[in-house]
Write an enzyme that holds these catalytic residues in place. Structure first.
Site, PDB file in Angstrom:
ATOM      1  N   GLY A  11       0.915  -1.269  -0.002  1.00  0.00           N
ATOM      2  CA  GLY A  11      -0.003  -0.099  -0.106  1.00  0.00           C
ATOM      3  C   GLY A  11       0.816   1.234   0.083  1.00  0.00           C
ATOM      4  O   GLY A  11       1.836   1.170   0.816  1.00  0.00           O
ATOM      5  N   ARG A  72       0.998  -4.997  -4.891  1.00  0.00           N
ATOM      6  CA  ARG A  72       1.015  -6.161  -3.792  1.00  0.00           C
ATOM      7  C   ARG A  72       1.417  -7.223  -4.606  1.00  0.00           C
ATOM      8  O   ARG A  72       0.536  -7.799  -5.486  1.00  0.00           O
ATOM      9  CB  ARG A  72      -0.248  -6.391  -3.040  1.00  0.00           C
ATOM     10  CG  ARG A  72      -0.469  -5.373  -2.143  1.00  0.00           C
ATOM     11  CD  ARG A  72      -1.710  -5.433  -1.184  1.00  0.00           C
ATOM     12  NE  ARG A  72      -2.453  -4.514  -0.852  1.00  0.00           N
ATOM     13  CZ  ARG A  72      -2.324  -3.755   0.017  1.00  0.00           C
ATOM     14  NH1 ARG A  72      -0.718  -3.694   0.710  1.00  0.00           N
ATOM     15  NH2 ARG A  72      -2.827  -2.458   0.328  1.00  0.00           N
ATOM     16  N   ASP A 103       4.653  -4.442   6.254  1.00  0.00           N
ATOM     17  CA  ASP A 103       4.979  -5.929   6.844  1.00  0.00           C
ATOM     18  C   ASP A 103       5.002  -6.913   5.596  1.00  0.00           C
ATOM     19  O   ASP A 103       6.212  -7.607   5.770  1.00  0.00           O
ATOM     20  CB  ASP A 103       4.130  -6.345   8.198  1.00  0.00           C
ATOM     21  CG  ASP A 103       2.637  -6.165   7.489  1.00  0.00           C
ATOM     22  OD1 ASP A 103       2.323  -5.812   6.465  1.00  0.00           O
ATOM     23  OD2 ASP A 103       1.913  -6.849   8.407  1.00  0.00           O
ATOM     24  N   SER A 105       5.882  -6.475   2.521  1.00  0.00           N
ATOM     25  CA  SER A 105       7.092  -6.154   1.675  1.00  0.00           C
ATOM     26  C   SER A 105       8.276  -6.560   2.532  1.00  0.00           C
ATOM     27  O   SER A 105       9.253  -6.894   1.847  1.00  0.00           O
ATOM     28  CB  SER A 105       7.238  -4.443   1.510  1.00  0.00           C
ATOM     29  OG  SER A 105       5.910  -4.117   0.980  1.00  0.00           O
ATOM     30  N   THR A 126       3.944   2.698   5.622  1.00  0.00           N
ATOM     31  CA  THR A 126       2.564   2.254   5.538  1.00  0.00           C
ATOM     32  C   THR A 126       1.841   3.034   6.573  1.00  0.00           C
ATOM     33  O   THR A 126       2.267   3.496   7.616  1.00  0.00           O
ATOM     34  CB  THR A 126       2.479   0.780   6.089  1.00  0.00           C
ATOM     35  OG1 THR A 126       0.977   0.472   6.272  1.00  0.00           O
ATOM     36  CG2 THR A 126       3.321   0.505   7.461  1.00  0.00           C
ATOM     37  N   ASP A 128      -0.953   2.339   7.938  1.00  0.00           N
ATOM     38  CA  ASP A 128      -1.340   1.604   9.163  1.00  0.00           C
ATOM     39  C   ASP A 128      -0.436   1.722  10.647  1.00  0.00           C
ATOM     40  O   ASP A 128      -0.937   1.325  11.558  1.00  0.00           O
ATOM     41  CB  ASP A 128      -1.529   0.079   8.915  1.00  0.00           C
ATOM     42  CG  ASP A 128      -2.248  -0.149   7.903  1.00  0.00           C
ATOM     43  OD1 ASP A 128      -3.116   0.734   7.579  1.00  0.00           O
ATOM     44  OD2 ASP A 128      -2.804  -1.451   7.523  1.00  0.00           O
ATOM     45  N   ASP A 130       2.247  -0.236  11.702  1.00  0.00           N
ATOM     46  CA  ASP A 130       2.024  -1.363  12.262  1.00  0.00           C
ATOM     47  C   ASP A 130       3.196  -2.565  12.049  1.00  0.00           C
ATOM     48  O   ASP A 130       3.209  -3.642  12.159  1.00  0.00           O
ATOM     49  CB  ASP A 130       0.814  -2.334  11.932  1.00  0.00           C
ATOM     50  CG  ASP A 130       0.869  -2.516  10.393  1.00  0.00           C
ATOM     51  OD1 ASP A 130       1.792  -2.103   9.657  1.00  0.00           O
ATOM     52  OD2 ASP A 130       0.235  -3.265   9.699  1.00  0.00           O
ATOM     53  N   ARG A 163     -27.108  14.114  14.742  1.00  0.00           N
ATOM     54  CA  ARG A 163     -26.806  12.711  14.564  1.00  0.00           C
ATOM     55  C   ARG A 163     -25.587  12.223  15.219  1.00  0.00           C
ATOM     56  O   ARG A 163     -24.641  12.681  15.601  1.00  0.00           O
ATOM     57  CB  ARG A 163     -26.781  12.460  12.811  1.00  0.00           C
ATOM     58  CG  ARG A 163     -28.139  12.619  11.947  1.00  0.00           C
ATOM     59  CD  ARG A 163     -27.675  12.650  10.858  1.00  0.00           C
ATOM     60  NE  ARG A 163     -28.916  12.702   9.975  1.00  0.00           N
ATOM     61  CZ  ARG A 163     -28.949  12.654   8.784  1.00  0.00           C
ATOM     62  NH1 ARG A 163     -27.794  13.283   8.073  1.00  0.00           N
ATOM     63  NH2 ARG A 163     -30.097  12.553   7.876  1.00  0.00           N
ATOM     64  N   ARG A 172      -5.534  -2.200   8.603  1.00  0.00           N
ATOM     65  CA  ARG A 172      -6.286  -3.556   8.171  1.00  0.00           C
ATOM     66  C   ARG A 172      -6.184  -4.396   9.478  1.00  0.00           C
ATOM     67  O   ARG A 172      -7.169  -4.993   9.701  1.00  0.00           O
ATOM     68  CB  ARG A 172      -4.931  -4.247   7.448  1.00  0.00           C
ATOM     69  CG  ARG A 172      -5.547  -5.593   6.685  1.00  0.00           C
ATOM     70  CD  ARG A 172      -4.400  -6.547   6.248  1.00  0.00           C
ATOM     71  NE  ARG A 172      -3.877  -5.575   5.085  1.00  0.00           N
ATOM     72  CZ  ARG A 172      -4.022  -5.807   3.605  1.00  0.00           C
ATOM     73  NH1 ARG A 172      -5.249  -6.407   3.294  1.00  0.00           N
ATOM     74  NH2 ARG A 172      -3.490  -5.031   2.814  1.00  0.00           N
ATOM     75  N   ALA A 187     -13.261  12.602  19.647  1.00  0.00           N
ATOM     76  CA  ALA A 187     -14.575  11.835  19.481  1.00  0.00           C
ATOM     77  C   ALA A 187     -15.191  11.179  20.924  1.00  0.00           C
ATOM     78  O   ALA A 187     -14.551  11.176  21.753  1.00  0.00           O
ATOM     79  CB  ALA A 187     -13.973  10.409  18.702  1.00  0.00           C
ATOM     80  N   GLN A 252      -7.611   8.297   2.998  1.00  0.00           N
ATOM     81  CA  GLN A 252      -6.590   8.177   3.862  1.00  0.00           C
ATOM     82  C   GLN A 252      -4.917   7.930   3.248  1.00  0.00           C
ATOM     83  O   GLN A 252      -4.200   8.205   3.980  1.00  0.00           O
ATOM     84  CB  GLN A 252      -6.832   7.232   4.891  1.00  0.00           C
ATOM     85  CG  GLN A 252      -8.102   7.461   5.662  1.00  0.00           C
ATOM     86  CD  GLN A 252      -8.464   6.329   6.394  1.00  0.00           C
ATOM     87  OE1 GLN A 252      -8.522   6.069   7.744  1.00  0.00           O
ATOM     88  NE2 GLN A 252      -9.340   5.690   5.627  1.00  0.00           N
TER      89      GLN A 252
HETATM   90  O1  F6P Z   1      -1.770   0.069   3.052  1.00  0.00           O
HETATM   91  C1  F6P Z   1      -2.424  -0.242   4.108  1.00  0.00           C
HETATM   92  C2  F6P Z   1      -3.783  -0.376   3.745  1.00  0.00           C
HETATM   93  O2  F6P Z   1      -4.419   1.016   3.257  1.00  0.00           O
HETATM   94  C3  F6P Z   1      -4.936  -0.773   5.077  1.00  0.00           C
HETATM   95  O3  F6P Z   1      -5.105   0.222   5.935  1.00  0.00           O
HETATM   96  C4  F6P Z   1      -6.080  -1.423   4.300  1.00  0.00           C
HETATM   97  O4  F6P Z   1      -6.599  -2.403   5.117  1.00  0.00           O
HETATM   98  C5  F6P Z   1      -5.291  -1.832   3.112  1.00  0.00           C
HETATM   99  O5  F6P Z   1      -4.251  -1.254   2.717  1.00  0.00           O
HETATM  100  C6  F6P Z   1      -6.204  -1.597   1.759  1.00  0.00           C
HETATM  101  O6  F6P Z   1      -5.732  -2.397   0.621  1.00  0.00           O
HETATM  102  P1  F6P Z   1      -6.133  -2.139  -0.955  1.00  0.00           P
HETATM  103  O7  F6P Z   1      -5.502  -0.765  -1.349  1.00  0.00           O
HETATM  104  O8  F6P Z   1      -5.315  -3.216  -1.513  1.00  0.00           O
HETATM  105  O9  F6P Z   1      -7.395  -2.033  -0.818  1.00  0.00           O
END
Ligand code: F6P
Length: 321
Positions: A11, A72, A103, A105, A126, A128, A130, A163, A172, A187, A252
């Site tokens: 990603g 990917r 991760d 990669s 990334t 994420d 993570d 609302r 992910r 929030a 995002q």
């Molecule tokens: O790169 C990470 C990510 O954006 C995650 O947050 C998300 O779950 C996933 O990739 C989405 O993947 P794709 O772009 O293949 O839909």
């Protein structure tokens, strides 16, 4: 070492272009020939490798995404395709490869370090956030700012209409984006996989707040839970307020790279090229406590990232006494 290449894998994240620019300029300064591998490990297998120069990176620092493409690659899981990829680097006399990615990669890069005599250096990139061993991955700040803008905008309509909005953030399997966005976006609810939550406690608080005059709610829910629709229904049925779901999705991943990510790109790449020049063959540049360190890939790939306890403890206040 005369030739070094760079690849973006998995990603994309904002800051990759800034990293490419620094890579080309720093390589030239160090009298190394910079090369680009297009379209991730797929391009490495298919030999989409080309020499880069100043012109290749002119004007890209502001742009999200990656000029050289990413992918990917399923094929990269198979040894004979990795052999082909290594042969392609050898054929051009490229001695080292910088991998910008997450991760998956790094698991691919880990295999390459075991199967070839070439040098590799990973840069965590990334949204994420993570990757084990580093507290920061390139692109996270820009993603958080995109989310902040979206949450601020949604608050305008949520407050006007009275609302509840369930805003789903990416990640992910990791709740980092949701957690930081909930804390910084004001929030009322934050649901992430790392923290068990009690909807009854939320209900008790929300009903009390409604009785005291609260007109709207903002809930940030990590995509990792796959519960956004369910939570929206819960607002209607249990809290008695009309609700909507906004899945922020791939916005995002894009956006003009923030100052923080431009600077981090610059620093990550500088440390990666230096590590390769120092002879480190299998490392990942990690950022912790304000400093950079080239950790061995064994200490990063295939290990589990955990959100720092101090951050988690702040989010544990949600939906509790
Ligand atoms: O790169 C990470 C990510 O954006 C995650 O947050 C998300 O779950 C996933 O990739 C989405 O993947 P794709 O772009 O293949 O839909």
């Amino acid at each position: 070492m005369k030739k070094m290449a760079i690849v973006c894998s998995g990603g994309d994240s904002s800051g990759m272009n800034a990293a490419l620019k620094r890579f080309v300029e720093y390589c030239i300064r160090k009298e190394i020939e910079p090369w680009f591998v297009h379209d991730g490990y797929e391009g490495l297998i298919d030999d989409r490798i080309e020499k880069a120069d100043y012109a290749s990176v002119a004007g890209i620092i502001t742009r999200g995404g990656t000029k050289i493409g990413s992918a990917r690659s399923k094929r990269f899981m198979e040894a004979h395709y990795r052999k082909q990829a290594i042969a392609n680097l050898h054929a051009r006399g490229i001695g080292a490869l910088v991998v910008l990615g997450g991760d998956g990669s790094f698991r691919g890069m880990h295999k390459l370090t075991q199967e070839s005599d070439l040098a590799f250096c990973g840069i965590p990139a990334t949204i994420d956030n993570d990757i084990a061993g580093t507290e920061y991955c390139l692109g996270v700040d820009t993603a958080l700012n995109v989310i902040k803008d979206a949450v601020d905008a949604i608050r305008d309509t949520a407050s006007s209409f009275g609302r509840a909005f369930v805003i789903e953030t990416m990640g992910r399997e990791c709740g980092y984006l949701a957690l930081v966005s909930a804390l910084t976006g004001g929030a009322e609810m934050c649901l992430i996989p790392e923290i068990p939550y009690d909807l009854n406690a939320y209900k008790r608080d929300f009903l009390r707040e409604k009785a005291q005059g609260r007109r709207y709610f903002i809930a940030i829910v990590s995509e990792a839970l796959k519960k956004s629709e369910e939570v929206a229904k819960w607002f209607e049925e249990e809290v008695g307020i009309e609700s909507r779901v906004t899945v922020l999705g791939h916005i995002q991943r894009g956006g003009v790279t923030s100052v923080h990510d431009r600077l981090m790109a610059y620093r990550f790449v500088t440390h990666a090229v230096d590590a390769l020049l120092e002879g480190k063959k299998s490392s990942v540049i990690c950022y912790n406590d304000g400093g950079f360190e080239a950790k061995h890939i064994d200490d990063v790939a295939s290990k589990q990232y955990s959100i720092p306890e101090e951050l988690l403890s702040l989010a544990k206040e949600y939906g509790s006494e």
